[in-house]
Design a protein around this motif. Structure first.
Motif, PDB file in Angstrom:
ATOM      1  N   ASP A  89      32.617 -23.823  22.153  1.00  0.00           N
ATOM      2  CA  ASP A  89      34.073 -23.784  22.144  1.00  0.00           C
ATOM      3  C   ASP A  89      34.675 -23.563  23.524  1.00  0.00           C
ATOM      4  N   LEU A  90      33.831 -23.243  24.522  1.00  0.00           N
ATOM      5  CA  LEU A  90      34.329 -23.002  25.874  1.00  0.00           C
ATOM      6  C   LEU A  90      34.201 -24.234  26.768  1.00  0.00           C
ATOM      7  N   ALA A  91      33.697 -25.329  26.224  1.00  0.00           N
ATOM      8  CA  ALA A  91      33.478 -26.536  27.032  1.00  0.00           C
ATOM      9  C   ALA A  91      34.809 -27.178  27.420  1.00  0.00           C
ATOM     10  N   ASP A  92      34.884 -27.570  28.684  1.00  0.00           N
ATOM     11  CA  ASP A  92      36.075 -28.224  29.242  1.00  0.00           C
ATOM     12  C   ASP A  92      35.610 -28.955  30.497  1.00  0.00           C
ATOM     13  N   PRO A  93      36.082 -30.171  30.733  1.00  0.00           N
ATOM     14  CA  PRO A  93      35.598 -30.913  31.907  1.00  0.00           C
ATOM     15  C   PRO A  93      35.864 -30.213  33.234  1.00  0.00           C
ATOM     16  N   GLY A  94      36.910 -29.393  33.302  1.00  0.00           N
ATOM     17  CA  GLY A  94      37.183 -28.652  34.528  1.00  0.00           C
ATOM     18  C   GLY A  94      36.252 -27.468  34.690  1.00  0.00           C
ATOM     19  N   ILE A  95      36.053 -26.717  33.613  1.00  0.00           N
ATOM     20  CA  ILE A  95      35.195 -25.534  33.663  1.00  0.00           C
ATOM     21  C   ILE A  95      33.736 -25.927  33.882  1.00  0.00           C
ATOM     22  N   LEU A  96      33.302 -27.035  33.294  1.00  0.00           N
ATOM     23  CA  LEU A  96      31.902 -27.462  33.394  1.00  0.00           C
ATOM     24  C   LEU A  96      31.563 -28.153  34.713  1.00  0.00           C
ATOM     25  N   GLY A  97      32.531 -28.332  35.579  1.00  0.00           N
ATOM     26  CA  GLY A  97      32.250 -28.928  36.878  1.00  0.00           C
ATOM     27  C   GLY A  97      32.359 -30.431  36.935  1.00  0.00           C
ATOM     28  N   ILE A  98      32.678 -31.072  35.815  1.00  0.00           N
ATOM     29  CA  ILE A  98      32.787 -32.528  35.787  1.00  0.00           C
ATOM     30  C   ILE A  98      33.947 -32.994  36.676  1.00  0.00           C
ATOM     31  N   ASN A  99      35.080 -32.297  36.596  1.00  0.00           N
ATOM     32  CA  ASN A  99      36.230 -32.645  37.437  1.00  0.00           C
ATOM     33  C   ASN A  99      35.900 -32.477  38.921  1.00  0.00           C
ATOM     34  N   SER A 100      35.153 -31.412  39.254  1.00  0.00           N
ATOM     35  CA  SER A 100      34.791 -31.182  40.649  1.00  0.00           C
ATOM     36  C   SER A 100      33.861 -32.272  41.165  1.00  0.00           C
ATOM     37  N   GLY A 101      32.946 -32.727  40.301  1.00  0.00           N
ATOM     38  CA  GLY A 101      32.076 -33.827  40.689  1.00  0.00           C
ATOM     39  C   GLY A 101      32.858 -35.085  40.990  1.00  0.00           C
ATOM     40  N   ALA A 102      33.864 -35.353  40.161  1.00  0.00           N
ATOM     41  CA  ALA A 102      34.746 -36.502  40.401  1.00  0.00           C
ATOM     42  C   ALA A 102      35.514 -36.311  41.705  1.00  0.00           C
ATOM     43  N   GLY A 103      35.957 -35.086  41.973  1.00  0.00           N
ATOM     44  CA  GLY A 103      36.714 -34.802  43.188  1.00  0.00           C
ATOM     45  C   GLY A 103      35.906 -35.006  44.451  1.00  0.00           C
ATOM     46  N   VAL A 104      34.638 -34.586  44.430  1.00  0.00           N
ATOM     47  CA  VAL A 104      33.778 -34.779  45.598  1.00  0.00           C
ATOM     48  C   VAL A 104      33.572 -36.266  45.865  1.00  0.00           C
ATOM     49  N   PHE A 126      36.728 -45.547  38.900  1.00  0.00           N
ATOM     50  CA  PHE A 126      35.288 -45.872  38.909  1.00  0.00           C
ATOM     51  C   PHE A 126      34.524 -44.945  39.858  1.00  0.00           C
ATOM     52  N   ILE A 127      35.082 -44.672  41.033  1.00  0.00           N
ATOM     53  CA  ILE A 127      34.452 -43.746  41.972  1.00  0.00           C
ATOM     54  C   ILE A 127      34.366 -42.347  41.352  1.00  0.00           C
ATOM     55  N   ALA A 128      35.449 -41.911  40.732  1.00  0.00           N
ATOM     56  CA  ALA A 128      35.470 -40.600  40.068  1.00  0.00           C
ATOM     57  C   ALA A 128      34.449 -40.542  38.941  1.00  0.00           C
ATOM     58  N   PHE A 129      34.312 -41.648  38.199  1.00  0.00           N
ATOM     59  CA  PHE A 129      33.360 -41.697  37.087  1.00  0.00           C
ATOM     60  C   PHE A 129      31.929 -41.535  37.600  1.00  0.00           C
ATOM     61  N   ILE A 130      31.592 -42.184  38.712  1.00  0.00           N
ATOM     62  CA  ILE A 130      30.237 -42.079  39.263  1.00  0.00           C
ATOM     63  C   ILE A 130      29.934 -40.627  39.648  1.00  0.00           C
ATOM     64  N   GLY A 131      30.885 -39.984  40.346  1.00  0.00           N
ATOM     65  CA  GLY A 131      30.688 -38.593  40.744  1.00  0.00           C
ATOM     66  C   GLY A 131      30.596 -37.654  39.553  1.00  0.00           C
ATOM     67  N   ALA A 132      31.476 -37.848  38.575  1.00  0.00           N
ATOM     68  CA  ALA A 132      31.470 -36.994  37.374  1.00  0.00           C
ATOM     69  C   ALA A 132      30.201 -37.200  36.561  1.00  0.00           C
ATOM     70  N   LEU A 133      29.749 -38.448  36.478  1.00  0.00           N
ATOM     71  CA  LEU A 133      28.538 -38.752  35.699  1.00  0.00           C
ATOM     72  C   LEU A 133      27.303 -38.106  36.315  1.00  0.00           C
ATOM     73  N   LEU A 134      27.159 -38.195  37.630  1.00  0.00           N
ATOM     74  CA  LEU A 134      26.018 -37.562  38.313  1.00  0.00           C
ATOM     75  C   LEU A 134      26.029 -36.054  38.081  1.00  0.00           C
ATOM     76  N   THR A 135      27.208 -35.452  38.177  1.00  0.00           N
ATOM     77  CA  THR A 135      27.338 -34.005  37.952  1.00  0.00           C
ATOM     78  C   THR A 135      26.972 -33.637  36.519  1.00  0.00           C
ATOM     79  N   ALA A 136      27.496 -34.410  35.546  1.00  0.00           N
ATOM     80  CA  ALA A 136      27.218 -34.133  34.134  1.00  0.00           C
ATOM     81  C   ALA A 136      25.731 -34.258  33.830  1.00  0.00           C
ATOM     82  N   CYS A 137      25.067 -35.262  34.418  1.00  0.00           N
ATOM     83  CA  CYS A 137      23.628 -35.463  34.187  1.00  0.00           C
ATOM     84  C   CYS A 137      22.822 -34.274  34.709  1.00  0.00           C
ATOM     85  N   ILE A 138      23.180 -33.782  35.900  1.00  0.00           N
ATOM     86  CA  ILE A 138      22.455 -32.646  36.488  1.00  0.00           C
ATOM     87  C   ILE A 138      22.671 -31.389  35.649  1.00  0.00           C
ATOM     88  N   ILE A 139      23.920 -31.143  35.244  1.00  0.00           N
ATOM     89  CA  ILE A 139      24.223 -29.962  34.429  1.00  0.00           C
ATOM     90  C   ILE A 139      23.491 -30.034  33.086  1.00  0.00           C
TER      91      ILE A 139
END
Length: 335
Positions: A89-104, A126-139
């Protein structure tokens, strides 16, 4: 079978939310640094306004209003999917780092890639998706255990850690960037809505047009994923395949939203919880409500933020965080 009373309640709530969204849009179109009379809204919308009125409405206010509405919807849907897939119930794309991955990814692209004005807007998601996807996979990889499967608490802790680490990476990038480009990255980190022109709407809209119907189609699978793994497997659902496709959907939604609004957290946390409190945990019922609640929350936060302090206002990300951070602490203590 879903009870007819719940369906009726959902439809009434959706209608009420649509009215609330329309009211907030009307208020947002009328207030700002340049005054705009409300009795001139309809004539201007139908092409009978002065040059100044049409410029203020169609070039400044309306694009920003639509961007925040669409981005809030995307973030709320992303959070709904993440909470269902991870059973957390605490999952959120910002809290989980997905947004930060997109930002980088966006920051690196903005700083080092050759940018062409025509294609830049449409490449950003598309650039944001690549960064967010890599972050999500690692997490996901660090949170998964071969014997016990995905561990929800570990997922949140690792996600928060990655979010902080990636924010540090963005600060390092700022320290080595040109002064003109530093301003863009700083605004992104603060959640300052920067994509405020019509091309950004056309860049974001296709992602929502494809992924909202897909998620609603998969709503029953999300219901099954919330059950224990033996039960889910017993009814013939391929857990890993469904998790991966739905996680990709959540990452794409979050990345497309933050690529034009900056690092905004907590919308994906609050909207699903509010929707579940209203109509229960069935995904078919609460996801449509969550989408509308998320759109309204970000729209409301941005409308208040850009008018509360003159002339530049307070970034929408900060306004949302003022509400969302205490709510996150409450949920953390409760769970």
């Amino acid at each position: 079978m879903i009870q007819s009373a719940l369906v009726k309640k959902q439809r009434i709530l959706m209608l009420a939310l649509l009215v609330l969204i329309i009211a907030t849009i009307v208020v947002g179109m009328g207030i700002g640094s340049s005054p705009f009379s409300y009795n001139r809204l309809l004539p201007t919308l139908f092409g009978q306004g002065t040059f100044k009125e049409e410029f203020i409405l169609f070039s400044i206010r309306l694009p920003r209003i639509l961007i925040t509405l669409l981005a809030g919807m995307a973030l709320a849907l992303s959070g709904s999917i993440l909470q269902g897939v991870t059973r957390n119930d605490l999952a959120d794309p910002g809290i989980l780092g997905i947004n930060s991955g997109a930002g980088v990814a966006i920051s690196i692209f903005f700083l080092f890639a050759p940018i062409h004005a025509g294609s830049f807007v449409y490449l950003m998601p598309f650039i944001a998706f690549i960064g967010a996807l890599l972050t999500a996979c690692i997490i996901y990889m660090f949170s998964y255990n071969k014997t016990s499967g995905l561990q929800p608490v570990k997922l949140v802790l690792i996600g928060v850690g990655f979010s902080m680490a990636l924010s540090g990476v963005m600060i390092v990038l700022i320290s080595s960037a040109e002064p003109t480009k530093v301003d863009f990255i700083a605004k992104w980190i603060a959640g300052n809505v920067w994509g405020t022109d019509w091309p950004f709407i056309w860049a974001l809209l296709p992602w929502l047009a494809l992924l909202i119907p897909y998620t609603l189609y998969k709503a029953n699978h999300l219901n099954l994923l919330s059950l224990s793994e033996p039960v889910t497997i017993g009814v013939g659902v391929s857990i890993e395949r469904e998790r991966v496709t739905l996680l990709l959907t959540a990452v794409a939604l979050a990345a497309s939203a933050v690529s034009v609004t900056g690092g905004i957290s907590f919308i994906g946390l609050m909207a699903p919880h509010i929707a579940k409190a209203l109509v229960g945990p069935r995904n078919q019922l609460f996801i449509p409500l969550s989408i509308l609640i998320g759109g309204w929350l970000l729209l409301f936060a941005d409308t208040i933020g850009r008018n509360i302090v003159e002339p530049s206002g307070i970034p929408a990300g900060i306004m949302v965080a003022l509400i969302g951070a205490p709510y996150f602490m409450y949920l953390l203590l409760k769970k």
